[in-house]
Motif scaffolding. Structure first.
Motif, short mmCIF file in Angstrom:
data_model
loop_
_atom_site.label_atom_id
_atom_site.label_comp_id
_atom_site.label_asym_id
_atom_site.label_seq_id
_atom_site.Cartn_x
_atom_site.Cartn_y
_atom_site.Cartn_z
N LEU A 177 0.82 -1.21 0.00
CA LEU A 177 0.00 0.00 0.00
C LEU A 177 0.85 1.26 0.00
CD1 LEU A 177 -2.85 -0.91 2.53
CD2 LEU A 177 -2.93 -0.96 0.04
N PHE A 178 2.05 1.21 0.63
CA PHE A 178 2.88 2.41 0.69
C PHE A 178 3.21 2.93 -0.70
CE2 PHE A 178 4.81 0.52 4.81
CZ PHE A 178 3.69 0.93 5.52
N SER A 179 3.49 2.02 -1.65
CA SER A 179 3.81 2.46 -3.01
C SER A 179 2.61 3.13 -3.65
CB SER A 179 4.28 1.28 -3.86
OG SER A 179 3.25 0.32 -4.02
N SER A 180 1.42 2.61 -3.38
CA SER A 180 0.20 3.22 -3.92
C SER A 180 -0.03 4.60 -3.31
CB SER A 180 -1.00 2.31 -3.63
OG SER A 180 -0.83 1.05 -4.22
N PHE A 181 0.12 4.68 -2.00
CA PHE A 181 -0.06 5.97 -1.33
C PHE A 181 0.99 6.97 -1.80
CE2 PHE A 181 -2.00 3.64 2.56
CZ PHE A 181 -3.22 3.53 1.89
N LEU A 182 2.25 6.51 -1.93
CA LEU A 182 3.31 7.41 -2.38
C LEU A 182 3.00 7.94 -3.77
CD1 LEU A 182 6.08 8.68 -1.90
CD2 LEU A 182 7.11 6.65 -2.93
N MET A 183 2.44 7.11 -4.61
CA MET A 183 2.05 7.54 -5.97
C MET A 183 1.12 8.75 -5.89
SD MET A 183 1.63 6.11 -9.27
CE MET A 183 0.64 6.60 -10.65
N SER A 307 12.55 6.45 -9.53
CA SER A 307 13.85 6.48 -8.87
C SER A 307 13.79 5.84 -7.49
CB SER A 307 14.36 7.93 -8.76
OG SER A 307 13.59 8.67 -7.83
N VAL A 308 12.63 5.94 -6.83
CA VAL A 308 12.46 5.30 -5.51
C VAL A 308 12.39 3.79 -5.68
CG1 VAL A 308 10.94 5.05 -3.52
CG2 VAL A 308 11.31 7.31 -4.51
N LEU A 309 11.55 3.32 -6.60
CA LEU A 309 11.37 1.88 -6.77
C LEU A 309 12.61 1.20 -7.33
CD1 LEU A 309 7.67 1.68 -8.03
CD2 LEU A 309 8.57 1.60 -5.70
N ASP A 310 13.40 1.93 -8.12
CA ASP A 310 14.63 1.36 -8.67
C ASP A 310 15.60 0.93 -7.56
OD1 ASP A 310 13.80 1.62 -11.26
OD2 ASP A 310 15.00 3.40 -11.71
N ARG A 311 15.56 1.62 -6.43
CA ARG A 311 16.46 1.27 -5.32
C ARG A 311 16.21 -0.15 -4.83
NH1 ARG A 311 14.82 6.35 -1.57
NH2 ARG A 311 14.99 8.00 -3.16
N TYR A 312 14.98 -0.63 -5.03
CA TYR A 312 14.60 -1.93 -4.51
C TYR A 312 14.36 -2.95 -5.61
CZ TYR A 312 13.80 1.31 -0.70
OH TYR A 312 13.97 2.30 0.24
N ASP A 313 14.85 -2.63 -6.83
CA ASP A 313 14.74 -3.53 -7.98
C ASP A 313 13.30 -3.93 -8.27
OD1 ASP A 313 17.55 -3.60 -8.36
OD2 ASP A 313 17.73 -5.12 -6.77
N ILE A 314 12.39 -2.97 -8.10
CA ILE A 314 10.98 -3.20 -8.42
C ILE A 314 10.72 -2.69 -9.82
CG2 ILE A 314 8.60 -2.67 -7.79
CD1 ILE A 314 9.56 -2.39 -4.89
N PRO A 315 10.29 -3.52 -10.76
CA PRO A 315 10.08 -3.09 -12.14
C PRO A 315 9.05 -1.96 -12.21
CG PRO A 315 10.00 -5.48 -11.98
CD PRO A 315 10.00 -4.96 -10.58
N PHE A 316 9.35 -0.95 -13.02
CA PHE A 316 8.42 0.16 -13.19
C PHE A 316 7.58 -0.10 -14.44
CE2 PHE A 316 7.03 4.57 -13.79
CZ PHE A 316 6.78 4.92 -12.47
N PRO A 317 6.29 0.19 -14.37
CA PRO A 317 5.44 -0.09 -15.54
C PRO A 317 5.69 0.90 -16.68
CG PRO A 317 4.19 1.10 -13.89
CD PRO A 317 5.53 0.79 -13.26
N ALA A 318 5.44 0.45 -17.89
CA ALA A 318 5.47 1.36 -19.03
C ALA A 318 4.32 2.35 -18.91
CB ALA A 318 5.36 0.57 -20.33
N ILE A 319 4.62 3.63 -19.10
CA ILE A 319 3.58 4.66 -19.12
C ILE A 319 3.77 5.45 -20.41
CG2 ILE A 319 2.49 6.55 -17.84
CD1 ILE A 319 3.68 5.48 -15.32
#
Length: 341
Positions: A177-183, A307-319
């Motif tokens: 949920l934190f990633s969703s809230f941060l978004m 840049s935040v998610l890259d620190r944790y090797d979480i794939p970012f979606p294509a936008i």
């Protein structure tokens, strides 16, 4: 109604309370950085009623301008009015998960802030339209009639989001949920800081500055929790987060950019009506960004999140809408959404 069978006379101590549950009573500590954020929330509390409304003169605007600006606040309220119950639900989850005491207090402060933002929407709508309900308001202009149709469709879609959120929330842990809230918080901070700069109406300018400050603080809460939890995040949660980011982009684009037609259920003239209203807002000194500025802002916010998610090797979606490449996510439905604004 079944009666609870008394057992206190049979044993010295009660059985363990089944979990998850908001009990037992405890105030665990750990993340001290959150204390600074919480103290800032206490110091920066504000009240929309105390803004300089006595100096605000709605009669200086034409009715088209009043209805256009009132529409923008209504569009915002589709997101801001959903935020208090969404964060209240997350607060309950934080208690049942036995989160740290300061985390629970920070979630409480976000819920309070979002309630304040909702009240700002209400006061602004009432000030511009002379009526506190955009759905029952009687439009004064032809544009106002078309914008009210937009409002009805926004209201319909907002209801679908809430139904989906109630289903989705129990499926996700707080780390997801934190990633969703941060978004939502990155996006909100971006637009409110820009509005504070571009708006010429003092009461709105002051509100935008304060809301932007709140959203920046909320962003700090999410980032701190992610720093705590993401290094030990389960790999299976990575795909959920990637999907949530794509879903959040589609959902929040309605207020930050333009609603994607394949996601939002809206009539063909919706965007045309909204663009007309936004142009009137800009000419009246209410600084809604133009299309290209919205696109740049949204792209910048998404790259910051990446840049935040890259620190944790979480794939970012294509936008592709804002020229960001990444992992393709195509199976997003409104029932998947948990981001808030």
């Amino acid at each position: 109604m079944s009666r609870h069978e008394k057992i206190a006379h049979l044993q010295e101590f009660p059985p363990e309370t089944a979990q998850p549950n908001i009990y037992p009573l405890s105030w665990p500590t750990g993340t001290m950085k959150m204390e600074e954020i919480y103290q800032a929330a206490q110091k920066e509390l504000w009240d929309p009623a105390q803004l300089p409304w006595r100096d605000f003169k709605p009669e200086h605007y034409s009715w088209e301008e009043r209805e256009a600006i009132g529409y923008w606040w209504t569009l915002l309220s589709v997101f801001d009015a959903s935020a208090p119950p969404v964060f209240a639900s997350a607060l309950i989850k934080a208690y049942s998960d036995h989160e740290e005491d300061v985390v629970r207090r920070c979630f409480m402060s976000i819920t309070r802030d979002e309630g304040i933002h909702e009240q700002m929407c209400r006061r602004s709508i009432e000030a511009m339209l002379g009526h506190n309900d955009p759905l029952t308001y009687e439009p004064r202009t032809e544009l106002g009639k078309r914008l009210q149709k937009n409002v009805r469709w926004l209201f319909y879609n907002g209801g679908r989001y809430w139904e989906g959120f109630q289903v989705a929330l129990p499926q996700y842990n707080l780390a997801v949920l934190f990633s969703s809230f941060l978004m939502g918080e990155i996006a909100a901070a971006t637009i409110f800081h820009q509005l504070a700069t571009a708006c010429t109406e003092p009461v709105f300018q002051d509100a935008f500055r304060k809301i932007g400050r709140d959203e920046g603080r909320h962003m700090g809460i999410c980032l701190t929790l992610m720093e705590r939890d993401y290094p030990k995040l389960a790999k299976e949660d990575h795909a959920l987060i990637t999907k949530q980011i794509r879903a959040g982009y589609l959902f929040l684009s309605c207020v930050l950019f333009e609603p994607p037609a394949d996601f939002w259920d809206l009539p063909e003239d919706f965007i045309r009506n909204q663009r007309e209203a936004e142009e009137i807002c800009r000419k009246a000194g209410f600084g809604v960004p133009e299309y290209e500025a919205k696109k740049r802002n949204w792209r910048r916010a998404m790259l910051n999140l990446k840049s935040v998610l890259d620190r944790y090797d979480i794939p970012f979606p294509a936008i592709p809408e804002v020229d960001i490449s990444g992992q393709e996510v195509t199976d997003v439905d409104i029932s998947d959404i948990v981001p808030v604004f």
